[in-house]
Scaffold this motif. Structure first.
Motif, short mmCIF file in Angstrom:
data_model
loop_
_atom_site.label_atom_id
_atom_site.label_comp_id
_atom_site.label_asym_id
_atom_site.label_seq_id
_atom_site.Cartn_x
_atom_site.Cartn_y
_atom_site.Cartn_z
N MET A 192 -13.05 -13.13 -7.55
CA MET A 192 -12.37 -13.13 -6.28
C MET A 192 -13.36 -13.35 -5.14
O MET A 192 -13.04 -14.00 -4.17
CB MET A 192 -11.62 -11.82 -6.06
N TYR A 193 -14.54 -12.80 -5.28
CA TYR A 193 -15.57 -12.94 -4.24
C TYR A 193 -15.88 -14.41 -3.99
O TYR A 193 -15.95 -14.84 -2.85
CB TYR A 193 -16.82 -12.17 -4.68
N ASP A 194 -16.02 -15.18 -5.05
CA ASP A 194 -16.28 -16.61 -4.92
C ASP A 194 -15.09 -17.33 -4.30
O ASP A 194 -15.25 -18.22 -3.47
CB ASP A 194 -16.61 -17.24 -6.27
N GLN A 195 -13.88 -16.94 -4.68
CA GLN A 195 -12.68 -17.59 -4.16
C GLN A 195 -12.49 -17.31 -2.67
O GLN A 195 -11.87 -18.10 -1.97
CB GLN A 195 -11.45 -17.15 -4.94
N LEU A 196 -13.02 -16.20 -2.17
CA LEU A 196 -12.90 -15.86 -0.76
C LEU A 196 -14.07 -16.38 0.05
O LEU A 196 -14.25 -15.99 1.20
CB LEU A 196 -12.77 -14.34 -0.60
N GLY A 197 -14.84 -17.26 -0.54
CA GLY A 197 -15.95 -17.87 0.19
C GLY A 197 -17.13 -16.95 0.41
O GLY A 197 -17.92 -17.15 1.32
N ARG A 198 -17.24 -15.93 -0.41
CA ARG A 198 -18.34 -14.97 -0.35
C ARG A 198 -18.47 -14.28 1.01
O ARG A 198 -19.55 -13.94 1.45
CB ARG A 198 -19.66 -15.63 -0.73
N VAL A 199 -17.36 -14.09 1.71
CA VAL A 199 -17.39 -13.39 2.99
C VAL A 199 -16.66 -12.05 2.92
O VAL A 199 -16.69 -11.30 3.88
CB VAL A 199 -16.78 -14.25 4.12
N ALA A 200 -16.02 -11.76 1.82
CA ALA A 200 -15.29 -10.50 1.68
C ALA A 200 -16.21 -9.43 1.09
O ALA A 200 -17.11 -9.73 0.32
CB ALA A 200 -14.09 -10.70 0.75
N SER A 201 -15.98 -8.21 1.49
CA SER A 201 -16.73 -7.09 0.91
C SER A 201 -16.23 -6.83 -0.50
O SER A 201 -15.03 -6.93 -0.77
CB SER A 201 -16.54 -5.83 1.74
#
Length: 53
Positions: free
Chosen positions: A1-10
């Motif tokens: 999920m982190y990659d799918q959110l563009g690495r901007v999510a905690s």
């Protein structure tokens, strides 16, 4: 999920938690939510209390 959110999510992992995190690790879940909320305002550009480098 982190990659799918563009690495901007905690991202916070809760060890020992499975599908029902609230039942599996309730205290760790509360700690994780508190951690996210404490850093929430700091993650927004121009948020009060945030200094631009």
């Amino acid at each position: 999920m982190y990659d799918q959110l563009g690495r901007v999510a905690s991202v916070i992992e809760v060890p020992g938690a499975r599908h029902h995190i609230m039942l599996d690790e309730p205290l760790a879940l509360v700690a994780a939510i508190r951690t996210l909320l404490s850093d929430w305002a700091h993650s927004l550009p121009g948020a009060p209390g945030r200094s631009e480098c």
